[in-house]
Design a protein around this motif. Structure first.
Motif, PDB file in Angstrom:
ATOM      1  N   VAL A  86      30.455  33.324  58.321  1.00  0.00           N
ATOM      2  CA  VAL A  86      29.509  32.929  57.464  1.00  0.00           C
ATOM      3  C   VAL A  86      29.776  33.313  56.002  1.00  0.00           C
ATOM      4  CG1 VAL A  86      26.894  33.097  56.604  1.00  0.00           C
ATOM      5  CG2 VAL A  86      27.459  33.011  58.921  1.00  0.00           C
ATOM      6  N   VAL A  87      30.394  34.383  55.656  1.00  0.00           N
ATOM      7  CA  VAL A  87      30.618  34.520  54.405  1.00  0.00           C
ATOM      8  C   VAL A  87      32.018  33.971  53.934  1.00  0.00           C
ATOM      9  CG1 VAL A  87      31.928  36.606  53.117  1.00  0.00           C
ATOM     10  CG2 VAL A  87      29.897  36.983  54.387  1.00  0.00           C
ATOM     11  N   ASN A  88      32.987  33.606  54.784  1.00  0.00           N
ATOM     12  CA  ASN A  88      34.004  33.067  54.356  1.00  0.00           C
ATOM     13  C   ASN A  88      33.768  31.394  53.993  1.00  0.00           C
ATOM     14  OD1 ASN A  88      35.841  35.024  54.548  1.00  0.00           O
ATOM     15  ND2 ASN A  88      36.525  34.772  56.764  1.00  0.00           N
ATOM     16  N   GLU A  89      32.809  30.862  54.853  1.00  0.00           N
ATOM     17  CA  GLU A  89      32.243  29.558  54.079  1.00  0.00           C
ATOM     18  C   GLU A  89      31.718  29.714  52.834  1.00  0.00           C
ATOM     19  OE1 GLU A  89      29.244  28.419  56.802  1.00  0.00           O
ATOM     20  OE2 GLU A  89      30.441  27.633  58.370  1.00  0.00           O
ATOM     21  N   LYS A  90      31.695  30.683  52.052  1.00  0.00           N
ATOM     22  CA  LYS A  90      30.943  30.658  50.778  1.00  0.00           C
ATOM     23  C   LYS A  90      31.963  31.162  49.665  1.00  0.00           C
ATOM     24  CE  LYS A  90      26.426  32.088  52.303  1.00  0.00           C
ATOM     25  NZ  LYS A  90      25.946  30.664  52.043  1.00  0.00           N
ATOM     26  N   LEU A  91      33.179  31.072  50.048  1.00  0.00           N
ATOM     27  CA  LEU A  91      34.368  31.580  49.518  1.00  0.00           C
ATOM     28  C   LEU A  91      35.011  30.300  48.917  1.00  0.00           C
ATOM     29  CD1 LEU A  91      35.480  34.758  50.980  1.00  0.00           C
ATOM     30  CD2 LEU A  91      33.937  34.491  49.144  1.00  0.00           C
ATOM     31  N   TRP A  92      35.453  30.322  47.623  1.00  0.00           N
ATOM     32  CA  TRP A  92      36.681  29.321  47.262  1.00  0.00           C
ATOM     33  C   TRP A  92      37.987  29.811  47.340  1.00  0.00           C
ATOM     34  CZ3 TRP A  92      36.132  24.909  43.538  1.00  0.00           C
ATOM     35  CH2 TRP A  92      34.995  24.367  43.697  1.00  0.00           C
ATOM     36  N   GLU A 122      47.013  37.348  33.296  1.00  0.00           N
ATOM     37  CA  GLU A 122      45.409  36.650  33.458  1.00  0.00           C
ATOM     38  C   GLU A 122      45.270  36.649  35.174  1.00  0.00           C
ATOM     39  OE1 GLU A 122      46.640  35.952  29.287  1.00  0.00           O
ATOM     40  OE2 GLU A 122      47.715  35.575  31.137  1.00  0.00           O
ATOM     41  N   GLN A 123      46.631  36.131  35.705  1.00  0.00           N
ATOM     42  CA  GLN A 123      46.575  35.862  37.118  1.00  0.00           C
ATOM     43  C   GLN A 123      46.328  37.194  37.936  1.00  0.00           C
ATOM     44  OE1 GLN A 123      50.612  34.322  37.430  1.00  0.00           O
ATOM     45  NE2 GLN A 123      49.580  32.503  38.690  1.00  0.00           N
ATOM     46  N   ILE A 124      46.726  38.108  37.538  1.00  0.00           N
ATOM     47  CA  ILE A 124      46.659  39.408  38.223  1.00  0.00           C
ATOM     48  C   ILE A 124      45.020  39.943  37.853  1.00  0.00           C
ATOM     49  CG2 ILE A 124      47.449  42.021  38.280  1.00  0.00           C
ATOM     50  CD1 ILE A 124      49.264  40.020  39.359  1.00  0.00           C
ATOM     51  N   GLU A 125      44.723  40.025  36.564  1.00  0.00           N
ATOM     52  CA  GLU A 125      43.422  40.149  36.483  1.00  0.00           C
ATOM     53  C   GLU A 125      42.445  39.376  37.113  1.00  0.00           C
ATOM     54  OE1 GLU A 125      43.656  41.625  31.588  1.00  0.00           O
ATOM     55  OE2 GLU A 125      43.024  39.737  32.166  1.00  0.00           O
ATOM     56  N   ASP A 126      42.346  38.084  37.275  1.00  0.00           N
ATOM     57  CA  ASP A 126      41.612  37.227  38.010  1.00  0.00           C
ATOM     58  C   ASP A 126      41.459  37.583  39.367  1.00  0.00           C
ATOM     59  OD1 ASP A 126      40.935  35.819  35.535  1.00  0.00           O
ATOM     60  OD2 ASP A 126      42.212  33.958  36.051  1.00  0.00           O
ATOM     61  N   LEU A 127      42.855  38.009  40.025  1.00  0.00           N
ATOM     62  CA  LEU A 127      43.052  38.208  41.341  1.00  0.00           C
ATOM     63  C   LEU A 127      41.968  39.502  41.555  1.00  0.00           C
ATOM     64  CD1 LEU A 127      44.507  37.849  44.121  1.00  0.00           C
ATOM     65  CD2 LEU A 127      46.114  39.365  43.171  1.00  0.00           C
ATOM     66  N   VAL A 128      41.883  40.560  40.647  1.00  0.00           N
ATOM     67  CA  VAL A 128      41.245  41.669  40.876  1.00  0.00           C
ATOM     68  C   VAL A 128      39.847  41.514  40.734  1.00  0.00           C
ATOM     69  CG1 VAL A 128      41.259  44.094  39.931  1.00  0.00           C
ATOM     70  CG2 VAL A 128      43.294  43.208  40.558  1.00  0.00           C
ATOM     71  N   ASP A 129      39.550  40.534  39.751  1.00  0.00           N
ATOM     72  CA  ASP A 129      38.023  40.311  39.409  1.00  0.00           C
ATOM     73  C   ASP A 129      37.602  39.780  40.429  1.00  0.00           C
ATOM     74  OD1 ASP A 129      38.331  42.052  37.164  1.00  0.00           O
ATOM     75  OD2 ASP A 129      38.333  40.003  35.669  1.00  0.00           O
ATOM     76  N   ILE A 130      38.040  38.785  40.995  1.00  0.00           N
ATOM     77  CA  ILE A 130      37.464  37.750  41.987  1.00  0.00           C
ATOM     78  C   ILE A 130      37.199  38.825  43.223  1.00  0.00           C
ATOM     79  CG2 ILE A 130      37.883  36.010  43.707  1.00  0.00           C
ATOM     80  CD1 ILE A 130      39.333  34.609  41.064  1.00  0.00           C
ATOM     81  N   ALA A 131      38.168  39.581  43.532  1.00  0.00           N
ATOM     82  CA  ALA A 131      38.091  40.398  44.786  1.00  0.00           C
ATOM     83  C   ALA A 131      36.962  41.356  44.714  1.00  0.00           C
ATOM     84  CB  ALA A 131      39.234  41.036  45.039  1.00  0.00           C
ATOM     85  N   LEU A 132      36.943  41.995  43.595  1.00  0.00           N
ATOM     86  CA  LEU A 132      35.811  42.982  43.522  1.00  0.00           C
ATOM     87  C   LEU A 132      34.362  42.367  43.330  1.00  0.00           C
ATOM     88  CD1 LEU A 132      37.806  45.489  40.796  1.00  0.00           C
ATOM     89  CD2 LEU A 132      37.118  45.923  43.186  1.00  0.00           C
ATOM     90  N   THR A 133      34.572  41.201  42.612  1.00  0.00           N
ATOM     91  CA  THR A 133      33.108  40.498  42.638  1.00  0.00           C
ATOM     92  C   THR A 133      32.696  40.234  44.193  1.00  0.00           C
ATOM     93  OG1 THR A 133      33.502  39.712  40.202  1.00  0.00           O
ATOM     94  CG2 THR A 133      32.078  38.359  41.626  1.00  0.00           C
TER      95      THR A 133
END
Length: 167
Positions: A86-92, A122-133
């Motif tokens: 269910v969770v994975n269906e909600k992820l982009w 920016e890629q590394i920041e986005d990677l970390v930010d998306i994961a933590l969010t």
């Protein structure tokens, strides 16, 4: 969440070097086990998150995971696997799974860098930010399934309630 001032937004070579710069700028606890691996610990709202960065030069890819500080007991695995679907269906981007070593939830993603000059800040920041969010967003659902005995649907419904207005 992550931010640093870097003269160039593109890194040449090993992206773990760039990850280390970002980690040092944010004063996060970390351990660089080798040129290709780094472990970082970040305090979140719900728990401590452990991030793993692994660079695979042969395929020009960086594997990344952000693990929860929680274990899935054998009697709750089927319910958690249902929650993962269910969770994975909600992820982009990325996905959640359960590590086979210690049976803990983790968010995972890989970044392909073949043909580029390297990873950017920016890629590394986005990677970390998306994961933590995403970890912060779904941690309550995992707790409700594991310790509250809720179904995946009930846990998602309870965890995804958006507050309205101001306190």
């Amino acid at each position: 969440m992550t931010s640093m001032m870097v003269e160039s937004s593109v890194s040449h070579g090993n992206p773990i070097d760039l990850v280390e710069e970002i980690v040092l700028a944010n004063e996060w606890a970390h351990d660089r086990a080798s040129d290709e691996e780094m472990v970082v610990e970040v305090a979140g709202r719900w728990c401590e998150y452990r991030m793993f960065f692994v660079w695979q030069q042969e395929i020009s890819a960086m594997h990344f995971s952000c693990g929860f500080d929680m274990k899935v007991p054998r009697n709750r695995r089927a319910a958690v696997y249902e929650l993962l679907a269910v969770v994975n269906e909600k992820l982009w981007l990325g996905h959640f799974d359960i590590t086979t070593e210690d049976m803990s939830p983790a968010f995972r993603q890989a970044v392909l860098l073949r043909g580029s000059l390297g990873a950017s800040v920016e890629q590394i920041e986005d990677l970390v930010d998306i994961a933590l969010t995403e970890c912060e967003r779904f941690y309550p659902a995992f707790q409700l399934v594991l310790w509250g005995g809720k179904s995946a649907e009930d846990a998602i419904a309870a965890a995804m309630i958006d507050p309205v207005g101001e306190a």
